[in-house]
Design a protein around this motif. Sequence first.
Motif, PDB file in Angstrom:
ATOM      1  N   ASP A 177      -8.530  -1.661   0.962  1.00  0.00           N
ATOM      2  CA  ASP A 177      -8.773  -1.924  -0.454  1.00  0.00           C
ATOM      3  C   ASP A 177      -7.573  -2.583  -1.125  1.00  0.00           C
ATOM      4  OD1 ASP A 177     -11.321  -0.866  -0.384  1.00  0.00           O
ATOM      5  OD2 ASP A 177     -10.665   1.152  -0.937  1.00  0.00           O
ATOM      6  N   ILE A 178      -6.361  -2.227  -0.681  1.00  0.00           N
ATOM      7  CA  ILE A 178      -5.156  -2.770  -1.308  1.00  0.00           C
ATOM      8  C   ILE A 178      -4.802  -4.138  -0.749  1.00  0.00           C
ATOM      9  CG2 ILE A 178      -2.667  -2.411  -1.589  1.00  0.00           C
ATOM     10  CD1 ILE A 178      -3.316   0.627  -1.632  1.00  0.00           C
ATOM     11  N   HIS A 195      -4.867   6.470   6.396  1.00  0.00           N
ATOM     12  CA  HIS A 195      -5.217   5.874   5.107  1.00  0.00           C
ATOM     13  C   HIS A 195      -5.835   4.489   5.308  1.00  0.00           C
ATOM     14  CE1 HIS A 195      -2.805   9.025   3.107  1.00  0.00           C
ATOM     15  NE2 HIS A 195      -1.945   8.835   4.097  1.00  0.00           N
ATOM     16  N   SER A 252      -8.877   3.103   5.155  1.00  0.00           N
ATOM     17  CA  SER A 252      -9.767   2.494   4.157  1.00  0.00           C
ATOM     18  C   SER A 252      -9.024   2.164   2.877  1.00  0.00           C
ATOM     19  CB  SER A 252     -10.940   3.434   3.857  1.00  0.00           C
ATOM     20  OG  SER A 252     -10.478   4.694   3.392  1.00  0.00           O
ATOM     21  N   ASP A 253      -8.024   2.993   2.511  1.00  0.00           N
ATOM     22  CA  ASP A 253      -7.209   2.694   1.326  1.00  0.00           C
ATOM     23  C   ASP A 253      -6.412   1.404   1.528  1.00  0.00           C
ATOM     24  OD1 ASP A 253      -8.039   5.052   0.086  1.00  0.00           O
ATOM     25  OD2 ASP A 253      -6.432   6.205   1.022  1.00  0.00           O
ATOM     26  N   VAL A 254      -5.902   1.225   2.742  1.00  0.00           N
ATOM     27  CA  VAL A 254      -5.113   0.028   3.051  1.00  0.00           C
ATOM     28  C   VAL A 254      -5.972  -1.222   2.924  1.00  0.00           C
ATOM     29  CG1 VAL A 254      -3.929  -1.197   4.917  1.00  0.00           C
ATOM     30  CG2 VAL A 254      -3.448   1.219   4.496  1.00  0.00           C
ATOM     31  N   PRO A 307      -8.765  -6.653  -1.233  1.00  0.00           N
ATOM     32  CA  PRO A 307      -9.857  -6.189  -2.103  1.00  0.00           C
ATOM     33  C   PRO A 307     -11.005  -7.183  -2.210  1.00  0.00           C
ATOM     34  CG  PRO A 307      -7.983  -6.901  -3.414  1.00  0.00           C
ATOM     35  CD  PRO A 307      -7.528  -6.882  -1.984  1.00  0.00           C
ATOM     36  N   LYS A 342     -13.679  -4.076   6.095  1.00  0.00           N
ATOM     37  CA  LYS A 342     -13.715  -2.649   5.766  1.00  0.00           C
ATOM     38  C   LYS A 342     -14.804  -1.917   6.533  1.00  0.00           C
ATOM     39  CE  LYS A 342     -13.511   0.608   1.945  1.00  0.00           C
ATOM     40  NZ  LYS A 342     -13.327   0.782   0.488  1.00  0.00           N
ATOM     41  N   HIS A 364       0.817  -1.226   0.000  1.00  0.00           N
ATOM     42  CA  HIS A 364       0.000   0.000   0.000  1.00  0.00           C
ATOM     43  C   HIS A 364       0.842   1.264   0.000  1.00  0.00           C
ATOM     44  CE1 HIS A 364       1.052  -0.164   4.230  1.00  0.00           C
ATOM     45  NE2 HIS A 364       0.461  -1.350   4.324  1.00  0.00           N
TER      46      HIS A 364
END
Length: 638
Positions: A134-135, A128, A130-132, A138, A150, A108
Amino acid sequence: MNTKNLKAYAPKARRQFIEAIKQRAAQLGIYEDRFAEVQVEGGAAIIEGRAFTKKQGEQRKRLAQKIEEKPLATHKERYNLFIREMAYTWFNRLAAIRYMELHDYLEHGFRVLSNPNSPDSLPEILDHASDVVDILDPNGASNGQKYLDKNHIIELQLAGNKEEELYRELLLGQCHYLYNIMPFMFEAIDDATELLLPDNLTKTDSILKGLVNEIPEEDWQEIEVIGWLYQFYISEHKDAVIGKVVKSEDIPAATQLFTPNWIVKYLVQNSVGRQWLATYPESELKGKMEYYIEPAEQSAEVIAQLKAITPSSIDPEQIKVLDPAAGSGHILVEVYEVLREIYLERGYRLREVPELILTKNIYGLDIDDRAAQLAGFALMMKAREDDRRIFQRVQDGDVHLNVYSLQSSEGLDIDKLWAALDLEGIQQTGTTGGLFDEPTDVIPAQAGIYADYLQLFNYLKTSFLQAKTLGSLIQIEQKKLDRLKNLLKILTEKMQGSDPAAKHAAVALMPIVNQAILLAQQYDAVIANPPYMGGKGMNADLKEFAKKQFPNSKSDLFAMFMERAFGLLHDNGYNAQVNMQSWMFLSSYEVLREWLLATKTFVTMAHLGARAFGQISGEVVQTSAWGKRLINPRIKQS
């Protein structure tokens, strides 16, 4: 690299991690003198009035079982050993993440333990979250479980006051993800050790702060930082046990010593590098090896003898190198460096080289679980330098490491495991396959075509009963190698099958089969800084083994490893080690010297004497580094 920073931090970190693990264990009802009862009430597990989830209750029971399985006499001894192991395990994991975040190796791209904008800020990953998710996750893990939920992560973010819980979830999610790449170091989803991750990780006095603040970022640039941390981390434990009769569980601390970089280069360049240059004398590799010693001028007779045993060509993919006492992997990393140059010289593309080296060329063994973790990690980081996709190749099953911590077979019930494997299809698929039944007097499959595998399992059980004491000194018959490799294929198929009992049995048996293969096969070079321990430090089991198996080298572990390594070599292979110099002079090694001079060829030798190991003062360790060839008949070189 400033090792003073590491030397100041690591012993202190050991004490801090041990105390933090003890506190966390106490919250779970795990004490030095007892286990508190776990009561399940509805969907909760209650421990001394504290509520945990049912899943955590099950994990807590598994932790207690891990402690009880320790082969020590009292609960207190088992508890203390377990706490030390868990402290070191979590220290290793966090140090690994620290190295990876500073080298931008995390998928990430965010820092997990620190913040690049300010050392006093909360870890960057919190901003970050929520970004983590997703990466890292997923689609959820391949088995349907998720590394991170999530919706739950977003709830914790929105709450505004649950940073500690949020960070704990993110850190564990990162560890779960890395398990797919480095299962030897990180835990799977639902692994019980996650319960012992210390508390208060976002606080100003967190145990993470020292790892981030007390070791400057520039000291993390080279992978050897991991080895230095290892040596300094165990230094106080080493001081506590050295000079005494050493228990099996304390042998790693008493004998581990980080090898200075120049000695490692000398050993590797004058074994693996020398073999290559003997066949390809015009190779550019020579100019890249600063510690390579040019061969002396020889007579025509010797030149003819050497030519007769020197191959006309070498396939890099066929080179096999073993470190039988690998420690944190410093020697294996240098082997990687030399082999990379060899592959590139032969026209291989850089991105394909790491996979080949890790899978086909490099092998390592150690009795210390934590050291083997670090050795595997160090090799993975070297591979990542050269191949950005190496982690994905590991997850795809294209890459696997051949570095193992030797495991004892003491707790294996071969009869039950054999019945559970059900190689002849006697058990009903999907049942427990007799795994938890009482063993019967006669195992039905014993009379079938797989009977020799049962005999092989029993042979391995006997061979590895004292694996944590004897390590790579254990000798596995080379004639069993083909059967062991076939057995490994069978166990791999069982692990991938649908029968849970067979899977469980395969998982239990796989470690002893893997380590047996490494001890049965032969190598082009064996390179080591073996353990140093005289007879006064050996426990009764080790002394008895030494007398029976290594009568000519029984006076010290290092001498036994000198002798043992020759049994692991191909004809004309290289045995390169750094040892105590005493084998050169003392009468107790006279027979060993005579044997070496009569049957082996010395290629290079550096009599280092005292202070070759910069971290050891005075005359404590006086050493020699050398390379010998297993040549029959012996060649008398100049």
